[in-house]
Motif scaffolding. Structure first.
Motif, short mmCIF file in Angstrom:
data_model
loop_
_atom_site.label_atom_id
_atom_site.label_comp_id
_atom_site.label_asym_id
_atom_site.label_seq_id
_atom_site.Cartn_x
_atom_site.Cartn_y
_atom_site.Cartn_z
N THR A 133 -8.36 9.32 -4.58
CA THR A 133 -8.10 8.11 -5.35
C THR A 133 -6.95 7.34 -4.70
O THR A 133 -5.87 7.91 -4.48
CB THR A 133 -7.71 8.45 -6.80
OG1 THR A 133 -8.84 9.05 -7.46
CG2 THR A 133 -7.29 7.20 -7.56
N VAL A 134 -7.20 6.09 -4.36
CA VAL A 134 -6.18 5.21 -3.79
C VAL A 134 -6.28 3.87 -4.51
O VAL A 134 -7.30 3.19 -4.42
CB VAL A 134 -6.36 5.01 -2.27
CG1 VAL A 134 -5.26 4.10 -1.74
CG2 VAL A 134 -6.35 6.33 -1.54
N HIS A 137 1.27 1.34 -7.03
CA HIS A 137 0.25 2.01 -6.22
C HIS A 137 0.16 3.48 -6.62
O HIS A 137 1.09 4.05 -7.20
CB HIS A 137 0.55 1.86 -4.72
CG HIS A 137 1.80 2.57 -4.28
ND1 HIS A 137 2.97 1.92 -4.07
CD2 HIS A 137 2.04 3.88 -4.01
CE1 HIS A 137 3.90 2.77 -3.68
NE2 HIS A 137 3.37 3.98 -3.64
N HIS A 138 -0.98 4.07 -6.31
CA HIS A 138 -1.23 5.45 -6.72
C HIS A 138 -2.18 6.11 -5.72
O HIS A 138 -3.15 5.50 -5.27
CB HIS A 138 -1.85 5.48 -8.12
CG HIS A 138 -2.30 6.83 -8.57
ND1 HIS A 138 -1.43 7.83 -8.93
CD2 HIS A 138 -3.55 7.35 -8.70
CE1 HIS A 138 -2.12 8.91 -9.28
NE2 HIS A 138 -3.40 8.64 -9.15
N ASP A 145 5.10 0.39 -16.88
CA ASP A 145 4.01 0.20 -17.85
C ASP A 145 2.68 0.61 -17.26
O ASP A 145 1.86 1.27 -17.92
CB ASP A 145 3.95 -1.26 -18.30
CG ASP A 145 5.14 -1.69 -19.12
OD1 ASP A 145 5.75 -0.80 -19.77
OD2 ASP A 145 5.47 -2.88 -19.13
N ILE A 146 2.42 0.19 -16.02
CA ILE A 146 1.15 0.53 -15.37
C ILE A 146 1.07 2.03 -15.12
O ILE A 146 0.03 2.67 -15.35
CB ILE A 146 1.01 -0.23 -14.04
CG1 ILE A 146 1.12 -1.75 -14.27
CG2 ILE A 146 -0.33 0.10 -13.38
CD1 ILE A 146 1.12 -2.57 -12.98
N GLU A 147 2.19 2.61 -14.69
CA GLU A 147 2.24 4.05 -14.45
C GLU A 147 1.97 4.84 -15.72
O GLU A 147 1.15 5.79 -15.73
CB GLU A 147 3.61 4.43 -13.88
CG GLU A 147 3.79 5.87 -13.53
CD GLU A 147 3.16 6.25 -12.19
OE1 GLU A 147 3.13 7.46 -11.89
OE2 GLU A 147 2.71 5.34 -11.46
N LEU A 191 0.83 -1.19 0.00
CA LEU A 191 0.00 0.00 0.00
C LEU A 191 0.87 1.25 0.00
O LEU A 191 2.08 1.17 0.22
CB LEU A 191 -0.93 -0.02 1.22
CG LEU A 191 -1.92 -1.18 1.26
CD1 LEU A 191 -2.72 -1.15 2.55
CD2 LEU A 191 -2.86 -1.13 0.07
N PRO A 192 0.29 2.43 -0.23
CA PRO A 192 1.10 3.66 -0.28
C PRO A 192 1.83 3.98 1.00
O PRO A 192 2.73 4.79 1.01
CB PRO A 192 0.04 4.73 -0.60
CG PRO A 192 -1.03 4.01 -1.32
CD PRO A 192 -1.08 2.65 -0.66
#
Length: 288
Positions: free
Chosen positions: A266-267, A210-211, A281-283, A192-193
């Protein structure tokens, strides 16, 4: 009310579903599980974990519970939801002859549950014989095609022949059962962040991301983004703040669920096999 994730364990007769369930019940994942199984007699409960047992329920000292599945899945799920203390996660062991998609549809139709994916255990030692049998081929193939994750049992390596057969069936993310990080893959125990003191390091074969953001996303843009997600993205979950309100987001393989919720930011966390996708890639996809 927070929805309870449900993971479905599928696989043909003798594939190794019960072996997987035994591992889940004994691992130190820190979650309160309710496992719906077909037959208690096959579950090998460690005596040190066994707290109480009767004809329909086994209670373990680690907070996990096993219940008999019975003939009516909906009734069994409603019994769990009616209890005062809900589990963190529900696991359903499907029979070796059942259709996992039908079970998944039952889960999706329950507002208090969230779909956690179909995990199909496949006998790597005997897969060629099973697929070569005219009476068994359709059943085995259907269970593999339905899977969001395929776990290969009874072999130490994936031979080229097995990989070719799995690829022909469109199998997603085939992973050896013996080396699979079950808690991370099945229960979404993702980084998690915020840091976790003493947490186990992420396994090397899967890329995690994560974002966190306070900036609302355009709701139409979110829909377009989810419809064009990268192939290697296996799992994504969390909350997304949009200009049209908050959404609880779950992505499992081909399945996407976005339901209204209260969200102030947003989490998100996500995961995919490192051989097919990277954190970058996800980023890049999320920020494109």
């Amino acid at each position: 009310m927070k929805r309870i994730p449900v993971t479905i364990i599928s696989g043909y007769l003798g594939a190794g579903k019960t072996t997987l369930i035994n591992r889940l019940l004994s691992e130190d994942h820190g979650l309160r599980l309710t496992v719906l199984v077909n037959d208690f007699g096959r579950i090998n409960i460690d005596e040190s974990l066994l707290q109480d047992a009767n004809a329909q329920t086994i209670a373990l000292s680690n907070g996990c519970v096993c219940c008999t599945l019975g003939e009516d899945l909906t009734a069994a799920l409603h019994r769990i939801l009616a209890e005062e203390n809900h589990p963190d996660h529900i696991v359903i062991e499907a029979s070796g002859l059942s259709d996992p998609v039908a079970i998944a549809n039952t889960v999706v139709n329950e507002a208090q549950l969230s779909y956690g994916g179909i995990i199909t255990v496949t006998d790597g030692e005997n897969l060629s014989d099973l697929l070569g049998d005219d009476l068994l081929r359709d059943q085995v193939s259907q269970q593999i095609r339905a899977a969001d994750l395929v776990l290969i049992s009874k072999c130490d390596t994936l031979s080229n022949a097995v990989m070719e057969q799995l690829n022909a069936l469109g199998a997603r993310t085939p992973t050896l059962l013996e080396s699979a990080p079950l808690a991370d893959l099945l229960f979404d125990v993702l980084p998690l962040p915020v840091g976790r003191t003493g947490a186990k390091s992420a396994h090397h074969s899967y890329a995690t991301w994560h974002h966190r953001s306070n900036e609302p996303m355009d709701r139409c843009r979110l829909g377009d983004k989810l419809a064009n997600r990268p192939d290697g993205l296996f799992r994504m979950k969390g909350f997304v703040l949009t200009n049209g309100g908050g959404y609880e987001l779950h992505v499992v393989g081909r399945q996407v669920s976005a339901k209204r919720c209260e969200a102030e930011e947003t989490v998100l966390v996500a995961l995919g096999p490192a051989a097919r996708i990277s954190r970058e890639d996800i980023e890049d996809w999320w920020h494109s």
